[in-house]
Design a protein around this motif. Structure first.
Motif, PDB file in Angstrom:
ATOM      1  N   UNK A 146      38.360  48.539  35.204  1.00 21.63           N
ATOM      2  CA  UNK A 146      38.540  47.243  34.533  1.00 21.63           C
ATOM      3  C   UNK A 146      39.454  46.342  35.364  1.00 21.63           C
ATOM      4  N   UNK A 147      40.531  46.923  35.903  1.00 19.51           N
ATOM      5  CA  UNK A 147      41.414  46.164  36.776  1.00 19.51           C
ATOM      6  C   UNK A 147      40.656  45.654  38.005  1.00 19.51           C
ATOM      7  N   UNK A 148      39.752  46.482  38.547  1.00 22.29           N
ATOM      8  CA  UNK A 148      38.968  46.083  39.712  1.00 22.29           C
ATOM      9  C   UNK A 148      38.070  44.887  39.400  1.00 22.29           C
ATOM     10  N   UNK A 149      37.445  44.906  38.228  1.00 18.89           N
ATOM     11  CA  UNK A 149      36.599  43.780  37.814  1.00 18.89           C
ATOM     12  C   UNK A 149      37.442  42.519  37.658  1.00 18.89           C
ATOM     13  N   UNK A 150      38.618  42.664  37.061  1.00 21.06           N
ATOM     14  CA  UNK A 150      39.518  41.514  36.882  1.00 21.06           C
ATOM     15  C   UNK A 150      39.905  40.920  38.236  1.00 21.06           C
ATOM     16  N   UNK A 151      40.281  41.772  39.185  1.00 18.91           N
ATOM     17  CA  UNK A 151      40.645  41.287  40.516  1.00 18.91           C
ATOM     18  C   UNK A 151      39.464  40.578  41.193  1.00 18.91           C
ATOM     19  N   UNK A 152      38.260  41.156  41.083  1.00 20.15           N
ATOM     20  CA  UNK A 152      37.089  40.559  41.739  1.00 20.15           C
ATOM     21  C   UNK A 152      36.791  39.174  41.160  1.00 20.15           C
ATOM     22  N   UNK A 153      36.836  39.054  39.847  1.00 18.28           N
ATOM     23  CA  UNK A 153      36.542  37.769  39.224  1.00 18.28           C
ATOM     24  C   UNK A 153      37.646  36.752  39.497  1.00 18.28           C
ATOM     25  N   UNK A 154      38.886  37.209  39.625  1.00 20.58           N
ATOM     26  CA  UNK A 154      39.965  36.288  40.015  1.00 20.58           C
ATOM     27  C   UNK A 154      39.716  35.737  41.409  1.00 20.58           C
ATOM     28  N   UNK A 155      39.320  36.606  42.344  1.00 16.61           N
ATOM     29  CA  UNK A 155      39.005  36.155  43.694  1.00 16.61           C
ATOM     30  C   UNK A 155      37.838  35.195  43.722  1.00 16.61           C
ATOM     31  N   UNK A 156      36.838  35.441  42.871  1.00 15.85           N
ATOM     32  CA  UNK A 156      35.681  34.550  42.775  1.00 15.85           C
ATOM     33  C   UNK A 156      36.104  33.168  42.298  1.00 15.85           C
ATOM     34  N   UNK A 157      36.936  33.138  41.264  1.00 13.13           N
ATOM     35  CA  UNK A 157      37.429  31.849  40.776  1.00 13.13           C
ATOM     36  C   UNK A 157      38.244  31.123  41.826  1.00 13.13           C
ATOM     37  N   UNK A 158      39.076  31.867  42.543  1.00 18.02           N
ATOM     38  CA  UNK A 158      39.912  31.282  43.594  1.00 18.02           C
ATOM     39  C   UNK A 158      39.057  30.622  44.671  1.00 18.02           C
ATOM     40  N   UNK A 159      37.984  31.301  45.091  1.00 15.23           N
ATOM     41  CA  UNK A 159      37.117  30.779  46.148  1.00 15.23           C
ATOM     42  C   UNK A 159      36.463  29.469  45.739  1.00 15.23           C
ATOM     43  N   UNK A 160      36.141  29.340  44.463  1.00 12.25           N
ATOM     44  CA  UNK A 160      35.466  28.131  43.987  1.00 12.25           C
ATOM     45  C   UNK A 160      36.443  27.028  43.586  1.00 12.25           C
ATOM     46  N   UNK A 161      37.714  27.262  43.854  1.00 13.26           N
ATOM     47  CA  UNK A 161      38.721  26.211  43.709  1.00 13.26           C
ATOM     48  C   UNK A 161      39.171  25.724  45.084  1.00 13.26           C
ATOM     49  N   UNK A 162      39.534  26.668  45.956  1.00 10.19           N
ATOM     50  CA  UNK A 162      40.158  26.309  47.222  1.00 10.19           C
ATOM     51  C   UNK A 162      39.237  25.510  48.131  1.00 10.19           C
ATOM     52  N   UNK A 163      37.973  25.928  48.263  1.00 15.62           N
ATOM     53  CA  UNK A 163      37.090  25.231  49.198  1.00 15.62           C
ATOM     54  C   UNK A 163      36.831  23.790  48.777  1.00 15.62           C
ATOM     55  N   UNK A 164      36.383  23.512  47.534  1.00  7.56           N
ATOM     56  CA  UNK A 164      36.127  22.105  47.191  1.00  7.56           C
ATOM     57  C   UNK A 164      37.365  21.225  47.206  1.00  7.56           C
ATOM     58  N   UNK A 165      38.506  21.727  46.701  1.00  4.42           N
ATOM     59  CA  UNK A 165      39.684  20.853  46.686  1.00  4.42           C
ATOM     60  C   UNK A 165      40.236  20.652  48.094  1.00  4.42           C
ATOM     61  N   UNK A 166      40.088  21.647  48.976  1.00  2.26           N
ATOM     62  CA  UNK A 166      40.538  21.464  50.361  1.00  2.26           C
ATOM     63  C   UNK A 166      39.721  20.389  51.053  1.00  2.26           C
ATOM     64  N   UNK A 167      38.405  20.364  50.803  1.00  2.00           N
ATOM     65  CA  UNK A 167      37.556  19.338  51.403  1.00  2.00           C
ATOM     66  C   UNK A 167      37.941  17.958  50.870  1.00  2.00           C
ATOM     67  N   UNK A 168      38.163  17.846  49.550  1.00  2.00           N
ATOM     68  CA  UNK A 168      38.556  16.561  48.962  1.00  2.00           C
ATOM     69  C   UNK A 168      39.845  16.051  49.599  1.00  2.00           C
ATOM     70  N   UNK A 169      40.825  16.938  49.737  1.00  2.00           N
ATOM     71  CA  UNK A 169      42.122  16.526  50.291  1.00  2.00           C
ATOM     72  C   UNK A 169      41.995  16.160  51.764  1.00  2.00           C
TER      73      UNK A 169
END
Length: 534
Positions: free
Chosen positions: A368-391
């Motif tokens: 369960x912890x592994x699934x939580x970590x994987x989904x956290x990383x997925x969310x992170x990836x879909x935040x950092x790339x678009x906002x970095x491009x905008x900035x």
């Protein structure tokens, strides 16, 4: 009409090799923090295994780096614009490598904190220069792809760091997690001299020493007050409130000074742009939440669950792999759904996973912890790339160092405040939960024993077999404190989701950031007049 190339042909041909060298430099900076995440429990262990650092000293070992890093990023970006980004990169790597070697042989927590500050000084000159050079060697249509790969490199460093740190700690002393940086620095220096061209801003701004001093002093006072409040488990203490108030006052003075300066570190008027401000807020809030969670996750896996540093590194691998896989592909999601939907979805996913931490117990199946970590990383990836491009596309190419410094400053500030605030919530909640169980502990040692789970377990080791109930109480108190802290982190992520949902452009409005960078003469002029926002 075809826009003429702004990149020399010789540079254009080797742009992907240059990107590889830049990612290696970035790898060192990110790798160090991800390695340290696994090592903090070992460093908190009494000598000779560790340094016997308290939880507040651990927080300062992390934040000494991030505060110096954040405070100097704008000056570093400006010096890169003025002196040349390659020169600044090389100098930053040398300082970072020297700080790493010194940290490896620190003999006390205070020495470690000081040498971590030196490492932060070097990193401040490395991080923004890598992204600035990237913006100079790639044409505009390739920049989102290159930024996605660059962001994926962050995921790679996060993946390698915990496993490398765990393997080193299994075979060597705690200082090896810092000494490993030195050979990587030497390799990066050699490749950079050979491959990377130099760029500079033809019209750089002036250095703003008063602004830099105000920002660093304000942040240090604010963070010190927050950490001290957690250490005392009393945020109403006069010294805590006074220090926090002084920090906020100095930061308010910093904003006023920057608005009136003709060469500010930060052109604060630029934050009138709601899209730009929302992107910066997204980076700040997501790192606030994630850095705080990473801090307590290591104690959960090692202290409560009993995993070794290497096993902890392996357990954190899904977080990094998800970023590595999805960060370069996030631009495809943005193309289809727009910045607003992509980033909001990422923030909601992170909020949900932080909430999931509040359900973890000592016997929760580890998958369960592994699934939580994987989904956290997925969310992170879909935040950092678009906002970095905008900035990055909000400023013209010659101001790339300024845009990179803005992005990284608020990332570091968010992370430092996350560790301070959530770490203090963890500390205060733990002390509240454990203090009634410390009756068997000698009176003079009770305050120190109640600061963290590691402090309590160290005392339990000295008490022998009779301390088994104390160990159980420590685990229970820590789990309760972790649940409280996770809920606080989830609340911050929800706030971030609301901000980006309200202000980032949707699919039909993806053009404005690009239009502003290509045709927004007023924006470019304002940035130039403001000293390049560096």
């Amino acid at each position: 009409m075809t826009t003429p190339s702004a990149v020399p042909e010789a540079v254009h041909r080797r742009r992907w090799a240059i990107l590889g060298v830049l990612m290696l430099s970035l790898l060192i900076v990110v790798l160090d923090n991800s390695i340290l995440n696994v090592a903090i429990k070992t460093i908190s262990t009494p000598a000779p295994t560790g340094l016997g650092a308290t939880q507040s000293e651990l927080e300062w070992a992390i934040n000494a780096y991030t505060l110096v890093f954040a405070g100097l990023l704008f000056s570093a970006g400006l010096l890169g614009d003025r002196l040349g980004r390659k020169k600044v990169l090389l100098g930053g790597l040398v300082v970072f490598g020297a700080g790493s070697a010194l940290a490896a042989f620190a003999s006390s927590p205070n020495e470690l904190i000081g040498f971590r500050a030196v490492m932060g000084l070097g990193a401040a000159f490395v991080m923004p220069a890598t992204l600035a050079v990237l913006m100079n060697v790639f044409e505009r249509d390739e920049q989102p792809k290159a930024i996605g790969i660059w962001a994926g490199g962050v995921g790679l460093a996060i993946a390698i760091g915990p496993i490398t740190g765990g393997a080193l700690l299994d075979h060597f002393w705690w200082g090896s997690v810092f000494l490993v940086n030195v050979p990587i620095v030497l390799l990066a220096l050699a490749l950079m001299v050979w491959l990377v061209p130099d760029f500079r801003d033809p019209d750089p701004g002036r250095i703003d020493p008063v602004g830099v001093a105000l920002s660093v002093v304000g942040l240090v006072l604010l963070v010190y007050g927050i950490i001290r409040g957690g250490e005392l488990a009393d945020f109403t203490d006069v010294t805590v409130l006074g220090t926090i108030a002084a920090g906020l006052a100095v930061l308010a003075g910093f904003v006023v000074f920057e608005k009136r300066s003709d060469h500010p570190s930060i052109d604060v008027t630029y934050f009138k742009d709601k899209v730009f401000s929302a992107a910066i807020a997204a980076i700040t809030l997501v790192f606030f939440a994630l850095m705080g969670v990473t801090f307590f996750a290591v104690f959960y896996t090692q202290s409560v669950r009993g995993y070794s540093p290497l096993e902890t590194g392996v357990l954190m691998l899904p977080l990094a792999l998800a970023q590595l896989v999805f960060a370069p592909r996030a631009r495809l999601v943005v193309d289809r759904f727009g910045n607003r939907a992509t980033t909001t979805g990422g923030m909601v996913l992170i909020a949900a996973m932080l909430g999931a931490f509040a359900t973890l117990e000592a016997d929760t199946p580890i998958w369960i912890l592994e699934v939580v970590f994987f989904l956290m990383g997925t969310g992170m990836a879909h935040i950092m790339t678009p906002v970095s491009v905008v900035i990055m596309q909000s400023l013209p190419r010659e101001k790339a160092g300024s845009a990179s410094a803005l992005s990284n400053t608020f990332r570091q500030v968010g992370g430092a405040l996350g560790i301070a605030v959530l770490g203090s919530v963890l500390s205060a909640a733990y002390r509240t939960g454990i203090e009634d169980e410390l009756g068997a502990v000698p009176a003079g040692a009770r305050h120190a024993a109640g600061e963290s789970i590691e402090a309590t377990l160290a005392v339990a080791d000295r008490l022998g077999p009779t301390a088994a109930p104390l160990v159980d109480s420590a685990n229970g108190a820590f789990l309760h404190a972790m649940h409280v802290t996770a809920v606080c982190g989830a609340g911050v992520a929800v706030l971030g989701a609301l901000v980006v949902a309200a202000f980032l452009p949707g699919r039909q409005r993806e053009a404005p950031a690009t239009e502003r960078a290509h045709g927004g003469e007023e924006t470019a002029e304002a940035v130039t007049q403001g000293g390049g926002a560096s």
